[in-house]
Design an enzyme around this catalytic site. Structure first.
Site, PDB file in Angstrom:
ATOM      1  N   TRP A 324       0.856  -1.245   0.106  1.00  0.00           N
ATOM      2  CA  TRP A 324      -0.107  -0.202   0.022  1.00  0.00           C
ATOM      3  C   TRP A 324       0.765   1.164   0.014  1.00  0.00           C
ATOM      4  O   TRP A 324       0.504   2.407  -0.509  1.00  0.00           O
ATOM      5  CB  TRP A 324      -0.983   0.075   1.247  1.00  0.00           C
ATOM      6  CG  TRP A 324      -1.600   1.143   1.199  1.00  0.00           C
ATOM      7  CD1 TRP A 324      -2.929   1.362   0.805  1.00  0.00           C
ATOM      8  CD2 TRP A 324      -1.386   2.402   1.953  1.00  0.00           C
ATOM      9  NE1 TRP A 324      -3.541   2.808   1.368  1.00  0.00           N
ATOM     10  CE2 TRP A 324      -2.416   3.146   1.913  1.00  0.00           C
ATOM     11  CE3 TRP A 324      -0.258   2.841   2.911  1.00  0.00           C
ATOM     12  CZ2 TRP A 324      -2.570   4.445   2.600  1.00  0.00           C
ATOM     13  CZ3 TRP A 324      -0.359   4.188   3.414  1.00  0.00           C
ATOM     14  CH2 TRP A 324      -1.476   4.905   3.198  1.00  0.00           C
ATOM     15  N   HIS A 325       2.075   1.223   0.579  1.00  0.00           N
ATOM     16  CA  HIS A 325       3.102   2.369   0.745  1.00  0.00           C
ATOM     17  C   HIS A 325       3.686   2.765  -0.529  1.00  0.00           C
ATOM     18  O   HIS A 325       3.956   3.748  -0.789  1.00  0.00           O
ATOM     19  CB  HIS A 325       3.844   2.181   1.752  1.00  0.00           C
ATOM     20  CG  HIS A 325       3.605   2.365   3.371  1.00  0.00           C
ATOM     21  ND1 HIS A 325       2.765   1.250   3.840  1.00  0.00           N
ATOM     22  CD2 HIS A 325       3.476   3.284   4.044  1.00  0.00           C
ATOM     23  CE1 HIS A 325       2.263   1.665   5.079  1.00  0.00           C
ATOM     24  NE2 HIS A 325       2.628   3.028   5.164  1.00  0.00           N
ATOM     25  N   GLY A 326       3.839   1.645  -1.338  1.00  0.00           N
ATOM     26  CA  GLY A 326       4.398   2.014  -2.692  1.00  0.00           C
ATOM     27  C   GLY A 326       4.735   0.858  -3.622  1.00  0.00           C
ATOM     28  O   GLY A 326       4.763  -0.416  -2.944  1.00  0.00           O
TER      29      GLY A 326
END
Lengths: 494, 348
Positions: A324-326
């Site tokens: 989700w962060h990248g």
């Protein structure tokens, strides 16, 4: 629009004035909605269309999901919503990543496939508002709450500018009811909001950008192995930077909303005082971890399907949390490390389960709570727990290496530099940078430990007004002296 | 929370902050400091956006610090009636900026490229990251960044302490006399009076700097130190060929759209000049640059009227000389290079 920009100051003053003029509540909400669109469009106007699309689709699909009795049609509607929301997220955020990995795979099995690199611009905050709208449609599917009746309220819930770009990720019951009746901050709330705004900007502008970003960038930007002190100081600086940056943003968001009379959920609770990783995830990016708990971990079964399935669920949740962060494997590695930490911690806890704990988990309802990877906070008071908190912080720092490094080569090089000192390796940090990190990070840890069971506003309330005034003015002066008005928040890229 | 506690604290904070800011501002002004501007990416992007002005109304300058010091913009504009768009950057290699303008199909203007051999021809450029940052900032500029720049301009024009390069906390901390760590170069510590910047992006030395040889010697010492790193011209012949090819392609692109490019070598003196002559022989670099690109060039030493300046710190002209240099440069451009300007320049 960045909170730490002159544009925001002008924008916010206008909004505050408009919100306090004697307009009808509906007019005020329309003002806030238009302001929120301006806030978003000030970054990249065309992407506002995505926001509109997401809002309109989820408003109507959400309502249909709630009223639809036919199970098949209901599932179809949910699939439409999931495809709409996640499809958009996948295209913009993971399109390039998926293609890159697909290319790697097909070439590995012998095909000669070299597509052009897609030039996809990531719309700001897409991960945040996608999760906001997703939880609405899932709640509607499960009939957890009633559909929002007014399109205006729903649009404002999705778009409300304080939380739009980087959270806190709000749930409909937390915000929608606040739009149903007139709200205006009283003087006390206004000053509380301004205090939180100042504190957030102080954390972002002075501490994250002014003091810690330099050493972190210098260490992580090195292309050769570093001396251990440079590596450690760089990682510690990043630990501080990412906390001050993101927690600072969240405080600005909460403060801005409070100035208008709205309450947003807390997003950080002194995470570097966490004793263990369940405690850490109860304190770090709380609205994301609780989202993952409620909409991923528990639907996967939580800990209700046996020990091994629990570990599997924890790992899946954290791997997806990392992604989700990248769209990079280093983020997945970051999530995997946290997943492993949580599994190991759970293993130890299970082994040491006391009879008192067995009593606690006897009811099915509390079993679900215990199944989550963010259980209730303990209240440690002794030295042992402080040492455990330092151990947790140490392990968190290892994970930040993967989070911050551009690739695995850099990450391994950094870890190698941290643990094997070679005086012949490169030194990149000046004495001043080492002093900055050496002063700020211990102060950060002490502050987190002392504040771990309280909140900024309650401490401010107990402080003599003159002392609070002096501290507040010191923060303002340091913000003014920092003069870093244009640097974006790290979490914008997520 | 006790009602009124935070309100009183907030009021006190506002009063104390205003008092502190006012005291700091008065102190800085009392010490003789004037309003200067931050020469950051926002300001660069502001001027980069102006390159689409008609070519007979404006001239774009790229290069390193020399053209920022040596070209006196008010003099140029008052004589020629022609708007100067100063895009040069201190310590930077102008080639990426040249390529950026060449790749911009909408740029059809007049371009002057300042050539400081140590930066233009060598592999060394201490400002590569800043170069990318500036070009990317312009390409990705958002409406909010444009607005913030305008607000910042209003505030910077009124308050001395908003000079980030001199009075931001980090700038002041950097000046603390801390011992250097072995192997870590903290970056050159230029005197504050060496390169102040106006809103038109012109850099100049303050009168304090011009009068103070100690300050000048400090800068000379920095050049000596940097010279050790910068003394490495592009080494292999193949690399140099491809370098010239990049420049030729870029200048051809601009000329094919109706634009014009002129190379300019501004004065240097003393050991700096000797160092440059030795490291970058004119025939091998400057002459070849003009031959390959078929662009006109002005080498200061070829023109008696601008060949005898003495740079206080070997590399840049003092403000009075910059005015003379600019007047003479305009004459040369008109008489020798056939440039015409909208405004008659009889007053020269």
């Amino acid at each position: 629009m960045l909170f730490n920009s002159y544009t925001f100051i002008v924008f916010f003053i206008i909004i505050l004035i408009l919100h306090n003029l004697p307009f009808s509540w509906r007019t005020k909400k329309i003002n806030l909605l238009i302001a929120s669109y301006i806030f978003y469009a000030a970054w990249n106007p065309p992407f506002i269309l995505l926001l509109w699309l997401s809002t309109v689709v989820d408003f109507f699909v959400g309502r249909a999901l709630y009223t639809q009795e036919n199970k098949h049609k209901k599932k179809l509607l949910l699939v439409i919503s999931l495809i709409g929301n996640l499809g958009m997220l996948c295209f913009f955020k993971y399109g390039g990543f998926l293609l890159e990995n697909f290319t790697f795979l097909v070439n590995a099995i012998g095909f000669n496939f070299h597509p052009a690199k897609p030039n996809i611009i990531l719309p700001a905050g897409i991960s945040f508002y996608t999760f906001t709208t997703l939880c609405y449609t899932i709640d509607m599917y499960k009939k957890k709450s009633k559909p929002v009746e007014s399109m205006l309220n729903f649009s404002l819930f999705v778009t409300f500018f304080p939380h739009l770009v980087a959270g806190p990720i709000v749930r409909p019951p937390q915000l929608v009811p606040q739009f149903e009746s007139p709200r205006k901050a009283n003087t006390q709330q206004l000053f509380q909001g301004l205090f939180l705004l100042t504190l957030g900007l102080f954390m972002k502008v002075f501490l994250a950008d002014g003091m810690l970003s330099g050493p972190a960038n210098n260490s992580f930007g090195a292309t050769t192995a570093l001396q251990s002190i440079d590596a450690w100081m760089g990682v510690l600086a990043f630990s501080g930077q990412i906390f001050f940056d993101f927690a600072g943003y969240s405080l600005c968001a909460i403060g801005a909303a409070l100035c208008l009379g709205f309450v947003l959920p807390n997003n950080f609770l002194y995470p570097y005082a966490a004793v263990g990783f369940t405690d850490f995830w109860r304190r770090w990016h709380i609205t994301l971890s609780s989202w993952l708990r409620d909409y991923l971990y528990i639907p996967l079964g939580g800990n209700r399907a046996g020990k091994y399935r629990t570990y599997f669920n924890l790992m899946v949740t954290m791997l997806l949390g990392g992604l989700w962060h990248g769209a990079k494997w280093t983020f997945v590695a970051w999530g995997a490390l946290h997943g492993i930490y949580l599994c190991v911690e759970k293993l130890f806890r299970d082994m040491r389960k006391s009879s008192a704990e067995r009593t606690l988990i006897s009811s099915p309802e509390s079993k679900v709570i215990r199944a989550s990877f963010v259980p209730e906070i303990n209240h440690p008071k002794n030295l042992k727990n402080f040492i455990l908190a330092l151990g947790t912080f140490f392990l968190v720092n290892i994970t930040w290496v993967f989070f911050r490094s551009t690739d695995f080569t850099s990450a391994w090089r950094m870890l190698h530099s941290m643990f094997i000192n070679n005086p012949k390796n490169t030194a990149v940090l000046t004495n001043l940078e080492i002093y900055k990190v050496g002063i700020i990070i211990p102060l950060l840890l002490i502050t987190h430990w002392m504040m771990r069971n309280t909140q900024a506003l309650s401490v401010a309330g107990k402080t003599p007004w003159w002392l609070l005034g002096i501290v507040w003015s010191v923060m303002i002066i340091l913000i003014l002296l920092s003069q870093n008005a244009s640097s974006a928040f790290i979490y914008f890229q997520f | 929370m006790k009602t009124g506690n935070i309100i009183r604290a907030g009021t006190l904070a506002i009063i104390l902050s205003l008092l502190a800011a006012a005291t700091w501002e008065i102190y800085l002004r009392h010490k003789g400091n004037a309003i200067y501007y931050d020469d950051n990416e926002a300001m660069w992007a502001h001027y980069r956006g102006m390159v689409y002005e008609p070519s007979d109304e404006s001239t774009v300058f790229i290069g390193s610090s020399r053209v920022k010091f040596d070209l006196d913009i008010p003099t140029w504009q008052s004589i020629t009636g022609n708007h100067v768009i100063q895009l040069a950057n201190v310590g930077s290699d102008p080639v990426p900026y040249l390529v950026d303008l060449a790749d911009d199909k909408n740029f059809k203007g007049t371009l002057v490229v300042d050539v400081t051999e140590g930066l233009f021809f060598s592999d060394f450029s201490p400002q590569d990251v800043a170069t990318d940052k500036k070009i990317n900032y312009f390409k990705k500029i958002t409406p909010t960044q444009r607005f913030s720049f305008q607000v910042n301009h209003i505030l910077e024009s009124q308050l001395v302490f908003l000079d980030q390069e001199r009075y931001s906390l980090n700038s002041m901390l950097d000046k603390l006399p801390l011992p250097h760590r072995p192997g870590v170069y903290p970056g050159p510590d230029f005197p504050d009076d060496f390169g102040v910047v106006d809103f038109n992006r012109q850099s100049y030395m303050t009168s304090r700097f011009v009068a103070d040889t100690i300050l000048q010697n400090r800068v000379k010492a920095i050049w000596v130190c940097l010279g050790r790193v910068m003394a490495a011209p592009t080494s292999s012949a193949g690399k140099l060929d491809s370098f010239f090819n990049v420049i030729k392609v870029a200048t051809d692109k601009i000329k094919s759209r109706g634009g014009q490019v002129l190379f300019l070598r501004t004065p240097s003196s003393g050991p700096m000049l000797e160092h440059e002559k030795k490291g970058y022989p004119r025939t091998k670099y400057w002459d070849r640059l003009l031959a390959v690109t078929r662009c006109p060039g002005i080498y200061y030493a070829d023109y008696p009227s601008i060949s005898n300046f003495v740079c206080p710190e070997w590399s840049h002209l003092k403000p009075d000389d910059a005015v003379i240099f600019t007047k003479e440069l305009i004459k040369i451009l008109q008489k020798d290079k056939g440039w015409t300007f909208s405004k008659k320049s009889n007053s020269i």
